[in-house]
Scaffold this active site. Structure first.
Site, PDB file in Angstrom:
ATOM      1  N   HIS A  33      27.144  25.877  44.882  1.00  0.00           N
ATOM      2  CA  HIS A  33      28.011  25.639  46.240  1.00  0.00           C
ATOM      3  C   HIS A  33      27.343  24.876  47.587  1.00  0.00           C
ATOM      4  O   HIS A  33      26.676  24.621  47.233  1.00  0.00           O
ATOM      5  CB  HIS A  33      28.121  27.502  47.282  1.00  0.00           C
ATOM      6  CG  HIS A  33      28.058  28.930  46.239  1.00  0.00           C
ATOM      7  ND1 HIS A  33      28.534  29.596  45.950  1.00  0.00           N
ATOM      8  CD2 HIS A  33      27.334  29.481  45.375  1.00  0.00           C
ATOM      9  CE1 HIS A  33      28.658  30.851  45.574  1.00  0.00           C
ATOM     10  NE2 HIS A  33      27.819  30.712  44.691  1.00  0.00           N
ATOM     11  N   GLU A 119      23.277  27.075  46.784  1.00  0.00           N
ATOM     12  CA  GLU A 119      23.500  26.286  47.727  1.00  0.00           C
ATOM     13  C   GLU A 119      22.765  25.832  48.305  1.00  0.00           C
ATOM     14  O   GLU A 119      21.660  25.245  48.290  1.00  0.00           O
ATOM     15  CB  GLU A 119      23.512  28.098  49.164  1.00  0.00           C
ATOM     16  CG  GLU A 119      24.370  29.006  49.165  1.00  0.00           C
ATOM     17  CD  GLU A 119      25.418  28.668  49.276  1.00  0.00           C
ATOM     18  OE1 GLU A 119      25.869  27.819  49.972  1.00  0.00           O
ATOM     19  OE2 GLU A 119      26.091  30.226  48.877  1.00  0.00           O
ATOM     20  N   HIS A 158      32.182  26.985  43.138  1.00  0.00           N
ATOM     21  CA  HIS A 158      32.580  28.174  43.718  1.00  0.00           C
ATOM     22  C   HIS A 158      33.790  27.445  43.849  1.00  0.00           C
ATOM     23  O   HIS A 158      34.845  28.960  43.291  1.00  0.00           O
ATOM     24  CB  HIS A 158      31.736  28.168  45.453  1.00  0.00           C
ATOM     25  CG  HIS A 158      32.151  29.255  45.312  1.00  0.00           C
ATOM     26  ND1 HIS A 158      32.055  29.807  47.250  1.00  0.00           N
ATOM     27  CD2 HIS A 158      32.609  30.875  45.215  1.00  0.00           C
ATOM     28  CE1 HIS A 158      32.324  31.278  47.247  1.00  0.00           C
ATOM     29  NE2 HIS A 158      32.665  31.366  46.116  1.00  0.00           N
ATOM     30  N   ASP A 168      34.203  24.588  47.881  1.00  0.00           N
ATOM     31  CA  ASP A 168      33.019  24.390  48.594  1.00  0.00           C
ATOM     32  C   ASP A 168      32.382  24.391  46.541  1.00  0.00           C
ATOM     33  O   ASP A 168      32.938  24.882  45.440  1.00  0.00           O
ATOM     34  CB  ASP A 168      31.938  24.985  48.626  1.00  0.00           C
ATOM     35  CG  ASP A 168      31.198  26.467  48.250  1.00  0.00           C
ATOM     36  OD1 ASP A 168      32.900  27.400  48.456  1.00  0.00           O
ATOM     37  OD2 ASP A 168      30.877  26.976  48.278  1.00  0.00           O
TER      38      ASP A 168
END
Length: 190
Positions: A33, A119, A158, A168
């Site tokens: 992500h 992330e 993602h 993303d």
């Protein structure tokens, strides 16, 4: 890097309440992500505050829109390569939302049940840093070693699992460079 009891060695721990038990204990997918808070801005503690339910809705107009979200990821990789872990890999972090994954011949939903969410601090248009690619490759290599059901072919973005909702990590993420970095790292046995 080594993983012990679901925690990545060397990562700073900031436990999130936004997690629960994986229903089957399966770890077999990695979803990459990107996140920046406020959007397009890097640095600060807003991401950590979001993932720990401490985001101040008055601190920025965008925060008022997302302050009530209960979301998390297993790992955040900052622009300088620092790794911050919110949820142990054995637990279910709340990162993928409504999403689907083609797993061989079957389509699976509820990806949080079996996926790790990482992330990258960034957005879809700003190039990610060399430090982030190195840290992501090292963390991924550790995950591949710790969880045999997770393979290099089971790494996705993602946007690939929620294409109508998410973009993303976006076109700024260099998948070929990441995979080359990971492969070189694994070839060295690191």
């Amino acid at each position: 890097m080594h993983i012990g009891a679901g925690w990545l060695e060397g990562a700073r721990r900031v436990p999130s309440p936004n997690c629960d038990q994986r229903p089957e204990g399966e770890v077999s997918l990695l979803v990459v992500h990107s996140i920046s808070l406020p959007p397009g801005e890097f640095g600060g503690d807003s991401i950590e505050r979001l993932f720990t339910n401490r985001l101040d809705p008055a601190a920025h107009p965008f925060f008022a829109e997302i302050a009530g979200l209960e979301v998390s990821a297993h790992l955040l990789i900052r622009r300088d390569g620092e790794c911050v872990q919110f949820v142990p890999f054995e637990a279910r972090a709340w990162h993928a939302g409504r999403s689907r994954w083609r797993d061989g011949t079957r389509e699976r939903q509820a990806l949080n049940d079996f996926a790790v969410g990482i992330e990258l601090e960034g957005d879809e248009v700003t190039p990610y840093t060399a430090a982030q690619y190195r840290a992501l490759a090292k963390a991924t290599a550790s995950l591949l070693t710790a969880y045999p059901a997770l393979t290099a072919e089971r790494i996705t973005g993602h946007a690939h699992v929620a294409p109508l909702r998410k973009r993303d990590p976006g076109p700024a993420f260099d998948w070929a460079f990441f995979r080359q970095t990971l492969e070189r790292l694994r070839d060295r046995g690191a």
